[in-house]
Write an enzyme that holds these catalytic residues in place. Sequence first.
Site, PDB file in Angstrom:
ATOM      1  N   CYS A   1      69.795  14.945 -11.856  1.00 34.04           N
ATOM      2  CA  CYS A   1      68.551  15.401 -11.235  1.00 34.04           C
ATOM      3  C   CYS A   1      68.544  16.926 -11.342  1.00 34.04           C
ATOM      4  O   CYS A   1      69.455  17.510 -11.938  1.00 34.04           O
ATOM      5  CB  CYS A   1      68.388  14.909  -9.799  1.00 34.04           C
TER       6      CYS A   1
ATOM      7  N   CYS B   1      63.421  14.034 -12.757  1.00 34.35           N
ATOM      8  CA  CYS B   1      63.380  15.473 -13.043  1.00 34.35           C
ATOM      9  C   CYS B   1      62.529  15.809 -14.260  1.00 34.35           C
ATOM     10  O   CYS B   1      62.361  16.979 -14.595  1.00 34.35           O
ATOM     11  CB  CYS B   1      64.786  16.046 -13.175  1.00 34.35           C
TER      12      CYS B   1
ATOM     13  N   CYS C   1      65.162  17.884 -17.118  1.00 32.80           N
ATOM     14  CA  CYS C   1      66.426  17.238 -17.474  1.00 32.80           C
ATOM     15  C   CYS C   1      66.552  17.203 -18.994  1.00 32.80           C
ATOM     16  O   CYS C   1      65.837  16.446 -19.654  1.00 32.80           O
ATOM     17  CB  CYS C   1      66.490  15.818 -16.928  1.00 32.80           C
TER      18      CYS C   1
END
Length: 140
Positions: free
Chosen positions: A14, A91, A95
Site C-alpha cells: 500500500c 494504492c 504502487c
Amino acid sequence: MRSEDPPIRVLFVCVENSCRSQMAEAFARMYQPMGGQRIEAHSAGSKPSGIVNAKAIASLKELGYDLTKHGSKSLDDIRGLAFDAVVTMGCGDACPWVPAQRREDWRLEDPKHLEMDEFRKSRDEIARRVKALLDELTAE
C-alpha cells in the site's frame, strides 16, 4: 511438502505501509497452513510513513498479534526478492509494478481515519481476503 521446498513468498503493498499492508502481512503470518508449505509474508509501501498505524496495532492486539514488532518499509527494502504473489491494496498508480507469478489489486480504502468499529470491519475484510489467498496459493 518436503523440508527443502521453498516457502511461498507473498508481498502486500500500500502507499504508506502503515495500515492495510501491515495487517495483511500479520494475517499471512498468523494463518500459516498446518503441515503445509510455509508462507513467507512481506509488506512494503511506495511512500512509507515510517510508522505502523496505532489503530492497526490496537486492532491486531485484540486478536493476540503484536504488530509493534513490524516496521514501515519501502519497496526498495524488498528489492531483489522474487514473489509468488503480490497484492496491491488500493494504492493505484502509486504502487509500482513488482514482478510476481500472481498479481491482485484489492481496492481497499485506507481505514486510518475510520472510527474503531468501522476500522475493525476493514481489518476483518483484510483477514478474510488473506485467508482466501493463502488457501488458493497452498492448493496450487
